[in-house]
Motif scaffolding. Structure first.
Motif, mmCIF file in Angstrom:
data_model
loop_
_atom_site.group_PDB
_atom_site.id
_atom_site.type_symbol
_atom_site.label_atom_id
_atom_site.label_comp_id
_atom_site.label_asym_id
_atom_site.label_seq_id
_atom_site.Cartn_x
_atom_site.Cartn_y
_atom_site.Cartn_z
ATOM 1 N N THR A 46 0.842 -1.188 0.000
ATOM 2 C CA THR A 46 0.000 0.000 0.000
ATOM 3 C C THR A 46 0.880 1.242 0.000
ATOM 4 O O THR A 46 1.770 1.370 0.841
ATOM 5 C CB THR A 46 -0.911 0.042 1.236
ATOM 6 O OG1 THR A 46 -1.722 -1.130 1.269
ATOM 7 C CG2 THR A 46 -1.809 1.271 1.208
ATOM 8 N N ILE A 47 0.654 2.145 -0.960
ATOM 9 C CA ILE A 47 1.380 3.407 -1.025
ATOM 10 C C ILE A 47 0.387 4.534 -0.757
ATOM 11 O O ILE A 47 -0.589 4.701 -1.489
ATOM 12 C CB ILE A 47 2.056 3.597 -2.401
ATOM 13 C CG1 ILE A 47 3.042 2.463 -2.661
ATOM 14 C CG2 ILE A 47 2.775 4.938 -2.454
ATOM 15 C CD1 ILE A 47 3.750 2.555 -3.987
ATOM 16 N N SER A 48 0.647 5.300 0.310
ATOM 17 C CA SER A 48 -0.266 6.361 0.728
ATOM 18 C C SER A 48 0.447 7.707 0.678
ATOM 19 O O SER A 48 1.580 7.823 1.147
ATOM 20 C CB SER A 48 -0.768 6.113 2.155
ATOM 21 O OG SER A 48 -1.259 4.796 2.304
ATOM 22 N N LEU A 49 -0.222 8.701 0.145
ATOM 23 C CA LEU A 49 0.325 10.057 0.134
ATOM 24 C C LEU A 49 0.185 10.658 1.526
ATOM 25 O O LEU A 49 -0.921 10.808 2.046
ATOM 26 C CB LEU A 49 -0.404 10.916 -0.896
ATOM 27 C CG LEU A 49 0.002 12.397 -0.933
ATOM 28 C CD1 LEU A 49 1.464 12.545 -1.331
ATOM 29 C CD2 LEU A 49 -0.901 13.175 -1.893
ATOM 30 N N VAL A 50 1.329 11.006 2.129
ATOM 31 C CA VAL A 50 1.332 11.637 3.450
ATOM 32 C C VAL A 50 1.104 13.135 3.313
ATOM 33 O O VAL A 50 0.356 13.748 4.075
ATOM 34 C CB VAL A 50 2.642 11.346 4.192
ATOM 35 C CG1 VAL A 50 2.683 12.067 5.531
ATOM 36 C CG2 VAL A 50 2.817 9.852 4.395
ATOM 37 N N GLY A 51 1.778 13.749 2.335
ATOM 38 C CA GLY A 51 1.606 15.181 2.131
ATOM 39 C C GLY A 51 2.836 15.799 1.507
ATOM 40 O O GLY A 51 3.791 15.111 1.115
ATOM 41 N N VAL A 52 2.826 17.111 1.438
ATOM 42 C CA VAL A 52 3.936 17.864 0.864
ATOM 43 C C VAL A 52 4.997 18.077 1.940
ATOM 44 O O VAL A 52 4.688 18.405 3.086
ATOM 45 C CB VAL A 52 3.453 19.223 0.314
ATOM 46 C CG1 VAL A 52 4.629 20.040 -0.216
ATOM 47 C CG2 VAL A 52 2.417 19.014 -0.780
ATOM 48 N N VAL A 53 6.256 17.876 1.576
ATOM 49 C CA VAL A 53 7.357 18.177 2.489
ATOM 50 C C VAL A 53 7.496 19.691 2.576
ATOM 51 O O VAL A 53 7.728 20.357 1.559
ATOM 52 C CB VAL A 53 8.675 17.546 1.999
ATOM 53 C CG1 VAL A 53 9.819 17.942 2.913
ATOM 54 C CG2 VAL A 53 8.536 16.034 1.924
ATOM 55 N N PRO A 54 7.323 20.283 3.741
ATOM 56 C CA PRO A 54 7.239 21.752 3.866
ATOM 57 C C PRO A 54 8.600 22.447 3.801
ATOM 58 O O PRO A 54 9.073 23.014 4.786
ATOM 59 C CB PRO A 54 6.576 21.935 5.226
ATOM 60 C CG PRO A 54 7.017 20.754 6.022
ATOM 61 C CD PRO A 54 7.156 19.621 5.050
ATOM 62 N N THR A 55 9.237 22.419 2.659
ATOM 63 C CA THR A 55 10.552 23.043 2.540
ATOM 64 C C THR A 55 10.483 24.561 2.657
ATOM 65 O O THR A 55 11.345 25.189 3.275
ATOM 66 C CB THR A 55 11.195 22.661 1.202
ATOM 67 O OG1 THR A 55 10.291 22.984 0.136
ATOM 68 C CG2 THR A 55 11.500 21.173 1.152
ATOM 69 N N SER A 56 9.451 25.175 2.073
ATOM 70 C CA SER A 56 9.349 26.633 2.177
ATOM 71 C C SER A 56 9.040 27.048 3.608
ATOM 72 O O SER A 56 9.551 28.055 4.106
ATOM 73 C CB SER A 56 8.268 27.151 1.222
ATOM 74 O OG SER A 56 7.017 26.531 1.487
ATOM 75 N N GLU A 57 8.199 26.254 4.305
ATOM 76 C CA GLU A 57 7.924 26.534 5.707
ATOM 77 C C GLU A 57 9.189 26.361 6.555
ATOM 78 O O GLU A 57 9.408 27.093 7.519
ATOM 79 C CB GLU A 57 6.816 25.616 6.239
ATOM 80 C CG GLU A 57 5.431 25.959 5.727
ATOM 81 C CD GLU A 57 5.164 25.327 4.362
ATOM 82 O OE1 GLU A 57 6.113 24.793 3.753
ATOM 83 O OE2 GLU A 57 4.017 25.387 3.908
#
Length: 980
Positions: free
Chosen positions: A287-298
């Motif tokens: 199972t491959i689940s999208l966790v989210g965007v890696v907040p590099t700008s934050e």
């Protein structure tokens, strides 16, 4: 005396070396020195070995050169070595970082806290220290280079994190999981198309530059899963995000499906590298689940934020983890680079002739191991920037060698089969007689034994259905494969399971390259490894910039880093530093002195409070001797240090004839000799061992401390003999150092800090220092062995006496389970002596990583608060003010001097006061101590380590639990008493 700056500037070329000539005038004698300077990406580093060799040649050619002239020449050379690496361009600080640090100074005088996830408060730095070496006066700071490189991010790039769940217990974390992830990346079209835009930790995480575009989905998981696939179904429900990364490889067919929740599901068959899946291989659900965007700008905004703003703090560690996965993707995908351990990579030397060790002659550790220079890389956040830490180290590997030849190196006599079997277990071996790719690589299971004897290929027989008879392994290989064994008497090894063994002669296998050794090195191997790793700072810096960055994939065209918008500067950063002055120390009769260069000797000094030896003697073990000359110098030093002038009773001492290291004869001989000495009234015993032996040393400690109960000091005869030669003062320094330990064991005090050793803001009479550490079982110990918790606390206002306790707890658990109980013992002892509890408790907690700070505050510090709240009302006292400092020695930060003035002139041009500093972090401060107070306090406590005449990098309370835990490993017992 330095090479002209202009001359070097004309010959800047990456990777090129230039030769410059300088003339040194020494007392009217001109000596020409040839200086080799490696110019690499603007970092000029003197090649120390070349210069030293050339210097020796020139000095040897200069007949009649006086010793004073040579000494002055060497001093000039040291200046050249240090200064050349930075003098050419001049070190510079990053102005943005300096401005940010200035802005971060709190405007109020109160203490400042910040949220550290889940509402936990973390103390923030109240300012920056200014105290300098010039007797407390403010002085301009110095500059040092450090093995960190600036990392910048393109905040226009979108980076995504995916979680991968492998629902199959047959693919656990380890090599097999790593291979399975390689199967995923190569066999799933949607992942294969990502090419350089995907990175993984080979365990649970995918990091991608852009979203994964999954194609037309064929079927739902709920519809596709077979009814009897219970193990996979159960595994799908489990989140294994905390498991360690490991090895995996390719696969066969794949089907994809999407559940209503949007998760992507695949059925995939595991297969080894270069092979098709076995016909019996069951497909595993993934199972491959999208966790989210890696907040590099934050992250960038967080690094520029003010201390009181905690908006982006909780995402920091996960973002750093994602960056580490991306940076390490290049060495992970490079077939020529092998992984020594987590985040540590090496360019392993391949062996074209596996029957010989010729290629490894310069890296041979003996005993079947080689040492390979490896490089660690890790990203971390810093003030206003992200840094890549690169560190060189030597790691032990198995050689790429014929398996029989390796066994010969490990056990030439063939008499230690059990230890050899452990040494080889789980080793991967290639068999060239097997022609199918992917099936010719097998894992060592073990030997066949008859008692303790390893059975050979011609002796192991089994029932062969193919030949309808019982046949030996040697005969089977001759009939089946046409192979006549050259060494039929060599061991046979099981490459199957215990239930279905697969016996293969060891001479047919070759150890696969790049396999790290996880066990503990013996004394000889450790010594050779240290010799291999020992390099001057200039050489270490050159290797980092040249070889280290190359191994990691920095400095060249890197499609992976480019795809993720990451760029890394190839120059080391420069940081500001200060040199703290040493404290005054007091010995006998309150005579103060100030040590130089963090070291001193006992010449002409008596201990501050000597504890006389009343009745003492010595015990010789095995063939060790204790000559009259040894005895004479020992008595001299006992008297010189103030411990009395009595001789041994009886004069001839005692003797114990030992057997082997681990047999009953040795135990009985030690016990009887120790008991005889105690029965005769001996209060202190010097024990002379024939040679260094950990088993005998451990047994001695057990019988002396637990069974008999007699104070003692262990000496090694070989080391003792090496101290005595033709010198007039032979053995004096050695026995003087021994006396330090003897005086402490007897209850004396060696030295104390002078009157200004403690800040006025810290009152010794109301302060208790505490040290806490947890020692874990090593790889070579039992898998279920417990961890040992050690705690020590000061019990006098000179901070020279430390009482300690130990506990055992679940193995490899860092947080102390019974910290409240342990702290209660310390407080009760303090109250018994002073009839009150300490108003201030300063805790040095060792062995905790940055990711565990929150756990220390939540679990340990909160338990200490609760215990104090329970006990302090008994004396009508308010709870104490806590200062909690995390000490870290297992870091990989090193500093390099940029000027000869700031280098250690007595050693090898390292930064003064050592090259591996202790990293201290304040996580709780109830009082608003200025940084200067905490820094000088910690620094001064490093001079209170009574077992040596030098400052230690891990201050006395931080190092005390390690001493205590090491004794607990040798023997049982709940409470021990140690002194600093």
């Amino acid at each position: 005396g330095l090479v002209p700056r202009e001359a070097v500037g004309k010959h800047r070329a990456v990777g090129q070396a230039m030769i410059a000539i300088t003339v040194v005038a020494v007392e009217g004698l001109e000596v020409v020195l040839t200086v080799a300077v490696a110019v690499v990406e603007g970092l000029e580093v003197v090649v120390m070995e070349d210069l030293e060799v050339m210097l020796k040649v020139k000095v040897a050619a200069a007949k009649g050169l006086e010793p004073a002239v040579v000494e002055r020449l060497e001093r000039v050379v040291r200046d050249v070595l240090v200064t050349m690496s930075s003098h050419l361009e001049g070190p510079s600080l990053n102005p943005a970082v300096a401005n940010k640090e200035e802005r971060d100074r709190p405007k109020s005088g109160g203490n400042v806290y910040n949220k550290f996830g889940n509402g936990v408060l973390l103390s923030l730095r109240p300012g920056f220290g200014k105290f300098l070496q010039s007797e407390g006066k403010f002085k301009s700071e110095i500059h040092l280079r450090t093995n960190h490189f600036a990392l910048t991010l393109d905040d226009q790039k979108e980076i995504y994190r995916y979680h991968v769940n492998v629902a199959d217990p047959e693919i656990p974390p380890g090599r097999k999981r790593r291979q399975f992830f390689l199967n995923l990346l190569q066999d799933i079209p949607e992942l294969q198309s990502m090419q350089h835009r995907i990175a993984t930790d080979y365990s649970t995480t995918l990091i991608t530059a852009g979203k994964i575009e999954f194609g037309n989905l064929v079927e739902e998981l709920s519809q596709a899963k077979p009814d009897d696939d219970k193990s996979n179904e159960e595994g799908l429900r489990k989140d294994k995000s905390n498991e360690e990364p490991s090895n995996v490889e390719k696969s066969g067919e794949s089907k994809s499906g999407e559940s209503k929740s949007g998760e992507k599901h695949f059925r995939l068959k595991y297969h080894e590298e270069g092979a098709l899946p076995r016909p019996t291989e069951k497909p595993s659900w993934v199972t491959i689940s999208l966790v989210g965007v890696v907040p590099t700008s934050e992250m960038a905004r967080y690094l520029q934020s003010v201390p009181e703003d905690s908006t982006h703090l909780e995402s920091r560690l996960s973002t750093v983890q994602a960056l580490n996965i991306v940076v390490n993707a290049t060495p992970n995908e490079n077939a020529a680079i092998y992984q020594a351990s987590r985040n540590v990579f090496a360019e392993y030397p391949r062996n074209s002739n596996p029957m010989k060790m010729t290629v490894y002659q310069n890296v041979n550790l003996t005993g079947g191991l080689i040492g390979v220079r490896a490089y660690y890389s890790s990203t971390k956040t810093s003030t206003a920037r992200i840094l890549l830490n690169v560190h060189g180290q030597c790691s032990p590997f198995y050689p790429e060698l014929n398996l029989r030849e390796l066994i010969q190196l490990v056990d030439p006599s063939g008499l230690d089969g059990r230890a050899t079997e452990w040494f080889l277990r789980r080793l991967r071996v290639r068999f060239n007689y097997i022609k199918k790719d992917g099936q010719n690589i097998k894992t060592v299971g073990g030997f066949r034994f008859q008692g303790d004897r390893v059975v050979s290929s011609q002796s192991v027989r089994f029932e062969s259905s193919e030949y309808a008879q019982k046949i030996s392994v040697a005969d089977y290989f001759k009939k089946k494969h046409g192979i006549t064994l050259a060494f039929p008497g060599a061991p046979v090894t099981n490459f199957g399971s215990d239930e279905k063994p697969a016996w293969i002669p060891v001479e047919l296998g070759t150890v696969m390259p790049g396999q790290p050794y996880r066990g503990k090195l013996n004394n000889t191997q450790t010594k050779i490894m240290l010799q291999m790793a020992a390099r001057g700072p200039a050489e270490n810096a050159r290797r980092l910039v040249n070889a280290g960055l190359k191994v990691i994939g920095v400095g060249t065209s890197n499609p992976i880093l480019s795809a993720f918008g990451i760029s890394i500067n190839t120059k080391m950063i420069v940081v500001a530093a200060r040199v703290l002055p040493p404290p005054l120390l007091l010995y006998y009769n309150q005579v103060p002195f100030k040590p130089e260069k963090a070291s001193w000797n006992l010449a002409g000094r008596k201990f501050y409070k000597p504890e006389p030896l009343q009745k003492w003697s010595y015990l010789r073990c095995g063939q060790s001797t204790f000559s009259n000359n040894y005895l004479r110098v020992l008595r001299q030093q006992i008297s010189a240090c103030g411990l009395g002038d009595k001789g041994p009773e009886p004069p001839q001492g005692y003797h114990a004839m030992l057997g082997k290291e681990d047999d009953d004869k040795t135990d009985e001989a030690l016990r009887k000799a120790l008991q005889r000495a105690k029965d005769n009234g001996v209060k202190f015993l010097f024990v002379i061992l024939e040679k260094r032996s950990k088993p005998i040393h451990a047994r001695l400690k057990f019988f002396a401390d637990i069974v008999v109960g007699i104070q003692h000091m262990t000496l090694v005869h070989a080391k003792l003999a090496a101290q005595f030669g033709d010198r007039d003062n032979a053995g004096v320094d050695y026995f003087a150092n021994i006396m330090q330990k003897v005086n402490m064991k007897m209850g004396g005090i060696n030295h104390i800090l002078g009157p200004e050793g403690m800040s006025q803001q810290i009152q010794p009479e109301t302060t208790m220092f505490v040290g806490i550490d947890v020692s874990h079982p090593t790889y070579t110990t039992m898998a279920k062995a417990p961890s040992i918790v050690g705690i020590v606390a000061s019990l006098d206002d000179n901070f020279t006496k430390w009482y300690g306790s130990t506990r055992i707890q679940e193995g490899r658990v860092e947080m102390v389970a019974k910290i409240g109980e342990l702290m209660g013992e310390r407080l009760n002892l303090y109250c018994q002596k002073f009839d009150k509890y300490p108003a201030n408790i300063i805790i040095y907690r060792d062995g905790v990583s940055e990711g565990q700070f929150e756990m220390v505050l939540e679990q340990e510090v909160s338990a200490i608060d609760a215990k104090c709240a329970q006990m302090y009302p008994r004396k009508n006292q308010k709870p104490p003010d806590l200062l909690v400092i995390i000490c870290g020695k297992r870091h990989r930060t090193r500093f390099y001097p940029t000027n000869a003035e700031h280098a250690d002139q007595t050693r090898n041009q390292n930064t003064r006061s050592g090259v591996k500093p202790c990293h201290c972090t304040v996580i709780r401060a109830d009082k608003n101590f200025p940084p200067d107070v905490i820094q000088r306090l910690t620094h001064n406590l490093s001079y209170l380590y009574g077992r040596a005449t030098k400052a230690v990098s891990l201050c006395t309370p931080g190092g005390g639990p390690k001493v205590l835990n090491s004794r607990r490993m040798n023997r049982p017992g709940k409470l021990a008493y140690i002194r600093s």
